[in-house]
Design a protein around this motif. Structure first.
Motif, short mmCIF file in Angstrom:
data_model
loop_
_atom_site.label_atom_id
_atom_site.label_comp_id
_atom_site.label_asym_id
_atom_site.label_seq_id
_atom_site.Cartn_x
_atom_site.Cartn_y
_atom_site.Cartn_z
N GLU A 1 4.95 -1.28 -91.27
CA GLU A 1 4.07 -0.20 -91.68
C GLU A 1 4.83 0.80 -92.55
O GLU A 1 4.31 1.28 -93.56
N ARG A 2 6.07 1.11 -92.15
CA ARG A 2 6.85 2.08 -92.90
C ARG A 2 7.14 1.59 -94.32
O ARG A 2 6.94 2.31 -95.29
N THR B 1 -1.53 12.54 -97.01
CA THR B 1 -1.49 12.50 -95.55
C THR B 1 -2.89 12.31 -94.98
O THR B 1 -3.13 11.45 -94.13
N SER C 1 -4.20 8.89 -95.71
CA SER C 1 -3.61 7.91 -94.78
C SER C 1 -4.34 7.92 -93.45
O SER C 1 -4.67 6.87 -92.90
N ILE D 1 7.61 11.45 -101.01
CA ILE D 1 7.52 10.35 -100.04
C ILE D 1 8.31 10.71 -98.77
O ILE D 1 7.85 10.46 -97.66
N THR E 1 14.45 1.98 -98.29
CA THR E 1 13.20 1.44 -97.77
C THR E 1 12.36 0.82 -98.89
O THR E 1 11.80 -0.27 -98.73
N GLU F 1 6.36 13.07 -96.75
CA GLU F 1 5.18 12.40 -96.20
C GLU F 1 5.54 11.50 -95.01
O GLU F 1 4.81 11.41 -94.03
N THR F 2 6.67 10.82 -95.11
CA THR F 2 7.00 9.82 -94.09
C THR F 2 8.03 10.30 -93.08
O THR F 2 8.24 9.64 -92.06
N ASP G 1 3.94 1.77 -96.33
CA ASP G 1 3.57 3.13 -96.69
C ASP G 1 4.40 3.65 -97.86
O ASP G 1 3.86 4.22 -98.81
N VAL G 2 5.72 3.44 -97.76
CA VAL G 2 6.61 3.94 -98.81
C VAL G 2 6.27 3.27 -100.14
O VAL G 2 6.17 3.93 -101.18
#
Lengths: 395, 167
Positions: free
Chosen positions: B112-113, B55, B58, B130, B144, B133-134, B116-117
């Protein structure tokens, strides 16, 4: 049974399905050719994307020793502690000035001082710091020193607030935020400091709007890094003097550079004051060397008397901030220089070694060369070899 | 719960650098940031190290991206001057750079999602981590991730075709 969901296929491939789920999927795969094809396709996608990503990483990653990280973490903690003390000192200053102004106010009442004549006030303007002068000119006459102090310590606490890492999310910006953007993410501690300042401001109110009844003493506000030092005898144009500390602070804020670590050597503990080019040159007794193609953000001289040293805070074209220190070698050595050449060399070597000690925990590096009677040290967030290259390229 | 940070560092540092590298696209900077993340972790001592580390990483990477100044550019120049002969084979390096640029462009085409994943999975986090985190549900992570993989492969393939057509 309907076909297997795409996401579930990937979860299955990634080993992210539990036992019951997995056996259900496998039963279906046994009887459904279409899903088997889709599974094969998903596997291809998984492997292909992993291959694409693996080609994009850094060639090799070697982790620096864990001890280094621990040391850095400790250094951060130490700096924070020192910082808190500084902040207390700053608050102490504000209180002292409030007291002085308050005494003056009482003296004014009992001794019958009224409004000062205009010419006397202009003397006060000349005597005071540019910031005070600006305040005075703006019509905020009384209590100006206290406001200067208060403002300094406020900006200091804000800066600290920005440095303090608060929460895992959102607060990461804290170290690079520009002054004035800290609102909304102040720590409780800062709030406390603010409350104290607010109290200080309330206390000083009786003096507001009145000429300063006591001769303004030099206001020595030690900000973080001791850059902004108001000099009562300074005759420079106000805007120039006032602009420099702000520029330096901004430069540091924008580049996450620890001002203290850049300006002072570890354990040195001496304060450095901002000055102008001419004063710096006169103190050093030699032409000032500077990195070409890099703007000078500030000229610093030691607060300590009789020490022939100058530091130039320079900003490289890339935006990196570095500090170039020039110090007369005789000034570094303690005691008389009666030693013979061999001892002298050994001493010089020790000096160089001390100057080149890695600045562990500060994220900074330094490089040193000797030029005649002067020792040049360059410090910054660049790697030592880059610093050395810059130093060697000095005219 | 006490965390063995030396162990976390040993097992996670590399993943963290790779993860950061795909966000800031500068190997040195990624390493610096990864160190910074650990310095902060030692200060905060979070109970769930991995999620916390990624996190913060990021966030740092996002801030880094916002800083428009590519301040490390000249450093690379300076370094290669100093390093001289020890620099890697230029042709190989160029090839590498090109490939990296292509991956970067392909990743940029993902939402973006999705990105990120994908990067979190690649950095070694499991679905549960994950999800934490998301903010996705664990079930949605697979969906995803599947979509992200497909898009990356397609985007990269399209770029490669374009590259070949150019030659």
């Amino acid at each position: 049974m309907s076909h297997i969901d795409e996401g579930l296929l990937h979860a299955y491939l990634d080993g992210e399905t539990d036992g019951a789920e997995r056996s259900g999927l496998e039963q279906h795969l046994d009887i459904c050719a279409e899903c088997r094809t889709r599974l094969a396709e998903a596997r291809t996608l998984r492997d292909r994307s992993a291959a694409i990503l693996s080609g994009s990483g850094p060639a090799t990653v070697t982790a620096p020793p864990f001890e280094q990280v621990v040391a850095r973490s400790r250094a951060v903690e130490t700096r924070r502690r020192v910082f808190r003390l500084n902040r207390l000192a700053a608050l102490g200053w504000a209180a002292t000035i409030v007291l002085a102004v308050g005494v003056g106010w009482i003296a004014r009442g009992s001794l019958g001082f009224g409004e000062r004549p205009a010419e006397q006030r202009s003397v006060a303007v000349a005597d005071s710091t540019p910031e005070q002068a600006a305040d005075v000119e703006a019509g905020v006459v009384g209590g100006a020193p206290a406001q200067v102090a208060a403002r300094e310590s406020t900006s200091e606490t804000e800066r600290e607030a920005r440095r303090d890492e608060a929460a895992p999310t959102g607060a990461a910006k804290s170290e690079v935020a520009a002054p004035g953007r800290a609102e909304g993410q102040l720590t409780p501690e800062t709030e406390q400091a603010r409350a104290k300042l607010a109290e200080a401001e309330v206390e000083q109110q009786p003096a507001a709007g009145v000429a300063i009844p006591v001769a303004p003493a030099p206001v020595q506000v030690r900000t973080r890094g001791a850059v902004a030092l108001a000099d009562s005898a300074d005759q420079e144009p106000a805007e120039r003097r006032a602009a420099q500390p702000a520029a330096a602070a901004e430069a540091f804020a924008a580049h996450e550079v620890d001002l203290d670590a850049l300006v002072g050597l570890p354990g040195e503990g001496a304060a450095w004051n901002e000055t102008d080019e001419q004063t710096a040159r006169e103190l050093l007794g030699a032409p000032l060397l500077r990195l070409p193609d890099a703007a000078v953000v500030a000229y610093l001289v030691p607060a300590e008397e009789g020490r022939r040293a100058v530091q130039l805070v320079q900003r490289l074209a890339s935006g990196e901030v570095v500090v170039l220190r020039q110090e007369a070698v005789a000034a570094i050595a303690t005691g008389e220089r009666v030693a013979g050449p061999a001892e002298e060399r050994a001493q010089a070597r020790d000096e160089l070694k001390a100057m080149n000690e890695p600045l562990l925990g500060t994220g900074l590096a330094s490089a040193t060369v000797r030029r005649g009677d002067y020792l040049l040290t360059l410090r910054g967030t660049l790697p030592p070899d880059s610093l050395q290259a810059l130093l060697d390229a000095l005219p | 719960m006490s965390v063995d940070w030396a162990e976390v560092y040993r097992t996670t540092f590399e993943d963290l650098v790779r993860f950061l590298h795909r966000k800031v696209w500068d190997a040195d900077r990624a390493k610096d940031l990864a160190q910074e993340v650990f310095v902060r972790a030692l200060d905060h001592r979070p109970d769930n190290p991995k999620a916390w580390l990624f996190t913060v990483a990021s966030n740092l990477a996002r801030d880094e991206a916002r800083t428009a100044i590519r301040r490390r550019k000249h450093l690379t120049l300076l370094k290669s001057e100093v390093a001289g002969q020890s620099a890697p084979d230029p042709a190989e390096e160029l090839d590498r750079e090109q490939r990296m640029e292509q991956v970067r462009a392909a990743l940029n085409r993902l939402s973006e999602r999705d990105r990120d994943v994908l990067l979190l999975w690649d950095a070694g986090l499991d679905y549960g981590e994950i999800a934490a985190e998301t903010g996705l549900s664990k079930g949605a992570v697979g969906t995803t991730l599947g979509r992200a993989r497909r898009r990356l492969v397609e985007a990269y393939g399209a770029l490669e075709d374009k590259d070949v057509a150019h030659r």
